[in-house]
Scaffold this active site. Sequence first.
Site, short mmCIF file in Angstrom:
data_model
loop_
_atom_site.label_atom_id
_atom_site.label_comp_id
_atom_site.label_asym_id
_atom_site.label_seq_id
_atom_site.Cartn_x
_atom_site.Cartn_y
_atom_site.Cartn_z
N ASN A 18 0.80 -1.22 0.00
CA ASN A 18 0.00 0.00 0.00
C ASN A 18 0.84 1.27 0.00
OD1 ASN A 18 0.81 -0.73 2.63
ND2 ASN A 18 -0.82 0.52 3.55
N GLY A 20 5.20 3.02 -0.31
CA GLY A 20 6.64 2.87 -0.44
C GLY A 20 7.07 1.85 -1.48
N ARG A 41 -2.52 -4.46 6.01
CA ARG A 41 -3.30 -4.57 7.25
C ARG A 41 -4.36 -3.48 7.34
NH1 ARG A 41 1.00 -5.20 12.08
NH2 ARG A 41 1.91 -3.41 11.01
N GLY A 84 6.94 -5.63 6.16
CA GLY A 84 7.89 -5.65 7.27
C GLY A 84 7.67 -4.48 8.21
N TYR A 147 15.74 -6.08 13.65
CA TYR A 147 15.47 -5.87 12.22
C TYR A 147 16.57 -6.52 11.36
CZ TYR A 147 14.36 -3.33 7.89
OH TYR A 147 14.04 -2.99 6.59
#
Length: 241
Positions: A18, A20, A41, A84, A147
């Site tokens: 959705n 980037g 989400r 992520g 990360y």
Amino acid sequence: MSEPDQTTTRSVLVTGGNRGIGRAIAEAFVANGDKVAVTTRSGGAPEGTLDIRCDITDAGQVEAAFAQIEEAHGPVEVLVANAGITADTLLLRMTDDDWTSVIDTNLTGSFRLAKRAAKGMLRLRRGRIVFISSVVGLLGSAGQVNYAASKAGLVGMARSIARELGSRSITANVVAPGFIETDMTGVLSDDQKAAIKAQVPLSRFGSVDDIAETVLWLTGPGAAYVTGAVIPVDGGLGMGH
């Protein structure tokens, strides 16, 4: 039948599409004429895609998403595991939840997606899996132990999948972006941006289109013999790693 006819549309799934990098990847596949499903989400998938709500940390939601995609577009032929999160903090301040939430989304979520996609790919005897990692997974980064570990784990997972499924004409590769112009880098101060660019041989941030074009190539006919690879798209920041 080892390779699909690239003049036909393919069933493509992009997670976290959705905004980037994920959005640019999804839009590139739409422009390529593919049937594209996007999981998020919160919604907001690009125009022309199948917009599916899915939390990839929930196995039930992942199964439901694939069922919806298969009904609308057929079995997933191309999976781009991009979704992520981050929960940055120094090691001694990092909580178990900071660690678990990032690993569950970035690494375990990607495993769950690849496992489910592989079922359909094995029946088709073809498929492309691309994991979106990060230069941080190769170089490390202070304040990002969780990360970096999650993104490094994608490399081992992709290479193991490449060995397991390669005989069925299924490839598994990793794209490792460097500093890309997105909402995340947009919040950095001018001094922070200048310090980062000083470390990058090309002396600039990348664009989301740089990543999208790389993914499009990896999943196209020109990369039919590429599997288990880590493709850095980082302006030279991580060279040698």
